[in-house]
Enzyme design. Structure first.
Site, PDB file in Angstrom:
ATOM      1  N   ARG A   1       0.872  -1.178   0.000  1.00 17.04           N
ATOM      2  CA  ARG A   1       0.000   0.000   0.000  1.00 17.04           C
ATOM      3  C   ARG A   1       0.907   1.225   0.000  1.00 17.04           C
ATOM      4  NH1 ARG A   1      -4.038   3.301  -1.071  1.00 17.04           N
ATOM      5  NH2 ARG A   1      -5.160   4.209   0.689  1.00 17.04           N
ATOM      6  N   GLY A   2       0.888   1.993  -1.085  1.00 18.63           N
ATOM      7  CA  GLY A   2       1.906   3.013  -1.303  1.00 18.63           C
ATOM      8  C   GLY A   2       1.942   4.144  -0.305  1.00 18.63           C
TER       9      GLY A   2
ATOM     10  N   ASP B   1       1.594   4.688   2.897  1.00 18.68           N
ATOM     11  CA  ASP B   1       2.258   4.681   4.202  1.00 18.68           C
ATOM     12  C   ASP B   1       3.548   3.881   4.216  1.00 18.68           C
ATOM     13  OD1 ASP B   1      -0.057   2.266   5.688  1.00 18.68           O
ATOM     14  OD2 ASP B   1       0.950   2.347   3.752  1.00 18.68           O
ATOM     15  N   THR B   2       3.983   3.335   3.104  1.00 17.97           N
ATOM     16  CA  THR B   2       5.251   2.577   3.106  1.00 17.97           C
ATOM     17  C   THR B   2       6.201   2.973   1.999  1.00 17.97           C
ATOM     18  OG1 THR B   2       4.284   0.826   1.754  1.00 17.97           O
ATOM     19  CG2 THR B   2       4.167   0.555   4.147  1.00 17.97           C
ATOM     20  N   ARG B   3       5.694   3.522   0.890  1.00 21.08           N
ATOM     21  CA  ARG B   3       6.559   3.735  -0.281  1.00 21.08           C
ATOM     22  C   ARG B   3       7.718   4.671   0.012  1.00 21.08           C
ATOM     23  NH1 ARG B   3       3.127   5.680  -3.878  1.00 21.08           N
ATOM     24  NH2 ARG B   3       2.920   3.916  -5.283  1.00 21.08           N
TER      25      ARG B   3
ATOM     26  N   GLY C   1       1.405   3.588 -16.754  1.00 17.63           N
ATOM     27  CA  GLY C   1       0.163   3.290 -17.445  1.00 17.63           C
ATOM     28  C   GLY C   1      -0.157   1.818 -17.518  1.00 17.63           C
TER      29      GLY C   1
ATOM     30  N   GLU D   1      -4.309  -7.770  -6.151  1.00 16.54           N
ATOM     31  CA  GLU D   1      -2.958  -8.282  -6.393  1.00 16.54           C
ATOM     32  C   GLU D   1      -2.683  -9.483  -5.498  1.00 16.54           C
ATOM     33  OE1 GLU D   1      -0.470  -4.248  -7.674  1.00 16.54           O
ATOM     34  OE2 GLU D   1       0.055  -5.351  -5.869  1.00 16.54           O
TER      35      GLU D   1
END
Length: 1041
Positions: free
Chosen positions: A21-22, A24-26, A54, A87
């Site tokens: 999940r981008g 809070d972790t990316r 894209g 995913e």
């Protein structure tokens, strides 16, 4: 693996897929993990790098399927994303279908919460299901997601809260991934039907014998799968052993090589000791194994043993090995295992009916079961094969996509061949080849070319008039050939024996009337008694180094159609004119003459392999060899110079390894427009190459390692526009050619202590040119325009005047770090950089009065995690500029711990790095005067960050400033610390007058745990504070008017 669950594995596109999940972790953990994996050479799919271009969900699914390992990073907000959950569903599916490895990481969320969603995690899961699915499908979708979460969370993984140091945790995770990505696995069958239970039975025996030296025998008939089982066992347990060796094809080595036993001992010692070992005799070899392997816990596999002497010389005494060692032997001869007194004999049983039918079906129908209308025919063929895997594979491939009529014809033919005659069974595939050309290719390979490079074989056979490109493909499709490691062609020994038997059938009693001769005794008979005939197309004779046999060239007189000639250490006297004029391949190790005789007709030869020759010169009177493509004169210890290459116009590969007296490469080499490979490794007397070499636009690989007298590579090397591999370690080279970084083609490089892929090595090479001893900044500029590899530079301050051309030339350079030694030096360097690099004097940085045609504007630059307040700042500043009424300067004090504000006059702002909080980002605000048509971004040049405490200057290019990323922020943070005195300069070109520069430092919560948490700030008060601040800035404008 059970046969019912078997599914064909996909081709891996990526090593690792990261699901996360981008939000809070990316920006922290995941990005660090991604870069660490990439730096370790792990090909990683990371949606920040790929999805944002894209990529659609369907393409993303293919990426998941094509990844060997899936890392799932569970965080508190993970279930808020239906995309992440979809995913995850696909990842679990790929694990269950293809065996994909799943590695969960729990980032600030407890594993039990993931397994049984509760609290916010569970609520978000329900909300995501409501948003994603219709009322009809919601319960089913929610249930699927819960199951996927539970399955993924049950795998062995990493809980971040159990590790205080995240950097060390990332390192451990990368090491774990590298262990799981085992590139040393041996290749086994594509369809391992029934293999796993057989493998586990043997492994179970090994585990029960763990306190002693355990010797296991795998016994069975040829083609029954002994080697496949041994390889599968090796793949599963080899990681338990530091010292190991897998020696294949022992029978073949001993039959074809007079020193085979010695070479096998050398391989065993070299594999276990991880060094190149030389053994001079069998007795010496057994002593070395006894002394040097004693006490080592080893894992050894000896494949296809057919003589007790082979075992005696390799593992004749258990005392040679340490406790816990495992030795596996595959053989057709049970007696050898009894003689050795092995601990356990695994009798390879035939495949049962169901296993046989499934294996056959995969080859015949490309699926696990026969087609309905072929069911009875398929079962008849399977019954005929008698559970022999090789026969099932070969016949299945032969019958693939054939008509029913063809199947009936094949079955009718099979009925005439006894079940125990395996070679005759395999003959069916040979008889099914469509033309004599395919059969000739098969027979040539089974006699002369097994284990040789596919491209090499193809060139030679094409020169013989055979359509080898398509022919070899057909043979591979029919399971008569296999492509093995490093593109070598392999063939099962039963197929090889079948092909050789076909040749023998043509003339049982008179070998001179056969088309190909390879058996030692037959060749000796023909050459000794001059019984060769026009039927002979290929001949191979391998003698020992000490052999005294000598033959007369006259023995070849009748062999008019001889195409393929392989002689090892054969002495041939007399007139070489008797040799065939149809020769296309000559492999003659230990060629006896000092030069090639004038009457040795070579005009049609495609490949010449004269390793270990006695040649002094290649020839005295050159011949035009217009068809010669491959010339190998390696280990010719008397050779002093190369041939005149003008007589070899189509040469593609020149291999001259270890020619210690070679001192000259003929200048005509520069005329070889088709040359792909030059290998001059260990030519210790060879001086620098002729300039013509550097004009060769076709050369892809240049190897000069060990050429200890070569001390220079010309700058012209950049003209070698096809060069992908350059290897030149252990030479006299002192410096890498400056032009090398201009090469657009080079992929791998090894010279002057630099080794690796160009993208990794080039930055180090460029940095080396910047050392004080070379002082080469002025050299770099002409050569770095095409170097897309260099992203950042770290340099001393001795020559910052060259920074200007460097910043302009290195297109991908984002930043430069200049290190100084003293306070006075850093002040001087700042002035030098501003004056010499950017052409901006310190006086220009002073405030200039405003004309009536100039307007007050602002420009904001965000770095790190700045989004939380960026829009608030932007809105506040815009409002302030619009009202522009006079008021007192006011810097809000109630923004702690959310941000700290500092203001400076003109282009720069000074501040002290906070000591009681951790900075997570900053925003620069520049208030400037300009004409209506001018915008700050058009005039922006650079940002300088001067740390007076650490005596460093960080210079960021314009392209970096307008697109600061996580790596840039990490660079800034890594070169600053609490209490550091920092000044930031924002540099613009002529046309802008900067009035004020401010910096807003965004921080995490206070480090002081005793402090009560501040209440959540309200947006409006902050906004009003900034309005007051901007109004105070513009008040100076009103006063100047």
């Amino acid at each position: 693996m059970s046969s019912s669950s078997f599914s064909t594995k996909p081709q891996w596109i990526y090593d690792v897929f990261i699901n996360f999940r981008g939000g809070d972790t990316r920006r922290n953990f995941v990005s660090h993990l991604y870069y660490a994996l990439s730096n370790a050479g792990v090909n990683t799919f990371f949606d920040e790098e790929n999805l944002l271009k894209g990529m659609q969900l369907e393409e993303l699914s293919r990426a998941i399927e094509g990844s060997q390992i899936a890392i799932v990073v569970f965080s508190e907000t993970y279930t808020e994303s239906s995309w992440c959950l979809s995913e995850l569903e696909k990842i679990v599916e790929c694990h269950e279908t293809y065996g994909q490895t799943i590695v969960p990481i729990f980032y600030d969320v407890d594993p039990s919460v993931v397994r049984h969603p509760t609290g916010h995690f569970g609520d978000a899961l329900e909300a995501a299901a409501q948003k994603k699915y219709s009322a009809k499908d919601r319960e089913y979708g929610f249930s699927r997601w819960k199951i996927a979460l539970a399955k993924a969370a049950n795998f062995s993984g990493w809980d971040v809260k159990n590790h205080r140091n995240k950097a060390k945790l990332v390192k451990k995770i990368v090491e774990d991934i590298l262990t799981k990505l085992d590139y040393a696995l041996l290749s086994i069958t594509e369809f391992p039907i029934g293999l796993e239970p057989r493998v586990q039975e043997v492994i179970g025996v090994i585990e029960n014998q763990s306190t002693k030296v355990c010797i296991i025998g795998i016994w069975g008939m040829g083609g029954s799968g002994k080697t496949t089982i041994a390889k599968a066992i090796y793949n599963q347990i080899h990681r338990r052993f530091m010292d190991k060796s897998f020696i294949e094809n022992i029978r073949e080595v001993c039959e074809t090589d007079g020193r085979g036993h010695v070479h096998l001992q050398e391989q065993l010692l070299s594999d276990v000791l991880k060094t190149k070992e030389k053994v001079r005799s069998i007795g010496m070899g057994t002593t070395m194994i006894d002394k040097r392997l004693s006490g080592k816990r080893t894992f050894i596999v000896l494949d296809d043993v057919n003589e007790f002497g082979q075992l005696k010389n390799l593992c004749g005494n258990r005392k040679w090995f340490g406790q816990g060692s495992v030795i596996i032997i595959t053989t057709r001869d049970r007696r050898l295992l009894d003689q050795l007194k092995v601990d356990y004999v695994y009798d390879v049983d035939k495949m049962d009916e169901n296993e046989s039918l499934e294996l056959f079906s995969w080859h015949a129908f490309n699926e696990a079961k026969p087609k309905e209308d072929f069911n009875e025919l398929a079962r008849n063929v399977v019954a005929y094969c008698g559970g022999l895997p090789l026969a099932l594979e070969v016949l299945g491939s032969y019958l693939n996509e054939r008509r029913k009529k063809d199947w009936e014809s094949v079955l009718s033919k099979l009925e005439r061949i006894p079940n125990d005659q395996v070679q005759e069974k395999l003959r069916i595939s040979f008889d099914g080849l469509s033309d004599h050309m395919e059969k000739d290719i098969f027979l040539d390979i089974c006699c002369f070319f097994i284990g040789k490079d596919r491209a090499y074989i193809t060139e030679i056979l094409k020169g013989c008039g055979l359509h080898a490109d398509i022919g070899i493909t057909v043979l591979i499709d029919r399971s008569l050939l296999k492509v093995e490691k490093n593109n070598k062609l392999g063939m099962h020994q039963l197929l090889r024996d079948m092909g050789r038997e076909i040749i023998c059938e043509s003339s049982r009693k008179e070998p001179g009337k056969r088309s190909r001769l390879w058996f030692h005794e037959d060749v000796l008979d023909v050459l000794t008694n001059n019984t060769g005939t026009v039927a002979i197309e290929g001949l191979a004779l391998k003698l020992h180094f000490a052999g005294r046999d000598c033959f007369n060239a006259y023995a070849f007189e009748e062999m008019k159609r001889l195409r393929l000639l392989q002689l090892d250490h054969v002495q041939l006297t007399g007139d070489y004119g008797y040799l065939s004029k149809q020769l296309r391949w000559i492999s003659w190790q230990g060629f006896p003459s000092k030069y090639i005789p004038n009457n040795f007709y070579l005009e049609g030869v495609i490949a010449m392999d004269l390793k270990h020759s006695n040649l002094r010169l290649f020839w005295k009177e050159p011949q035009v060899l217009k068809w010669l493509k491959i010339l190998n004169l390696s280990h010719s210890k008397y050779l002093t110079e190369t041939p005149n290459f003008s007589k070899l116009p189509n040469l593609e590969k020149l291999i001259l390894k270890d020619c210690p007296r070679l001192c000259k490469v003929h200048k005509s080499i520069g005329d070889l427009c088709n040359l792909h490979l030059i290998n001059l490794k260990d030519c210790k007397t060879l001086g620098n190459l002729p300039r013509g070499v550097y004009k060769l636009k076709s050369v892809k690989t240049l190897i000069l390692s060990g050429c200890s007298k070569i001390d220079k590579l010309e700058e012209d090397i950049v003209q070698m526009e096809s060069l992908t591999t350059l290897i030149a370690e252990n030479t006299a080279l002192k410096q890498v050619p400056f032009s090398i970084v201009n090469s657009k083609s080079i992929g791998y490089i090894s010279l002057c202590g630099y080794e690796g892929f160009a993208r990794n090595v080039f930055p180090s090479i460029i940095r080396s040119w910047m050392s004080p001893t070379l002082n080469p900044l002025s050299y770099i500029s002409p050569f770095c325009s095409t170097s897309s590899y260099l992203v950042s530079l770290d340099m001393q301050s001795y020559n910052s005047g060259d920074l200007g051309p460097m910043l302009r030339s290195l297109s991908n350079l984002r930043s430069i770090l200049v290190r100084c030694d003293t306070d006075s030096q850093i002040s001087k360097q700042v002035r030098t950089i501003l004056d010499n690099v950017y052409g901006v004097s310190c006086t220009e940085l002073e405030i200039t009065s405003q004309s009536s045609e100039h307007y007050l504007r602002s420009y904001l630059i965000g770095i790190g995690s700045y989004q939380d307040v960026f829009n608030t700042l932007s809105d506040s500043i815009s409002e302030g500029l619009t009202t522009s009424e006079s008021s007192d300067v006011f810097l809000p004090s109630d923004n702690d711990p959310y941000w700290f504000a500092h203001m400076g006059e003109g282009h720069s702002v000074f501040f002290t790095v906070p000591e009681d909080c951790r900075m997570k980002g900053m925003t620069l605000c520049v208030v400037y005067l300009s004409t209506p048509e001018s915008k700050a971004i058009e005039y922006l040049i650079s940002v300088l960050m001067v740390n007076y405490t650490r005596c460093t200057i960080q210079i960021f290019k314009r392209d970096t400033v307008i697109s600061f990323n996580d790596v840039d922020w990490h660079d800034i943070i890594s070169h600053s610390g609490p209490g550091d005195k920092v000044e930031i300069y924002v540099i613009f070109g002529h046309g802008l007058v900067v009035k004020k520069t401010a910096v807003y430092l965004m921080c995490d919560e206070s480090i002081d745990k005793g402090m009560d948490p501040s209440p959540e700030p309200k947006i409006e008060p902050k906004k009003n504070a900034f309005v007051k601040f901007i109004k105070k800035i513009v008040s100076s404008k009103n006063e100047e008017q």
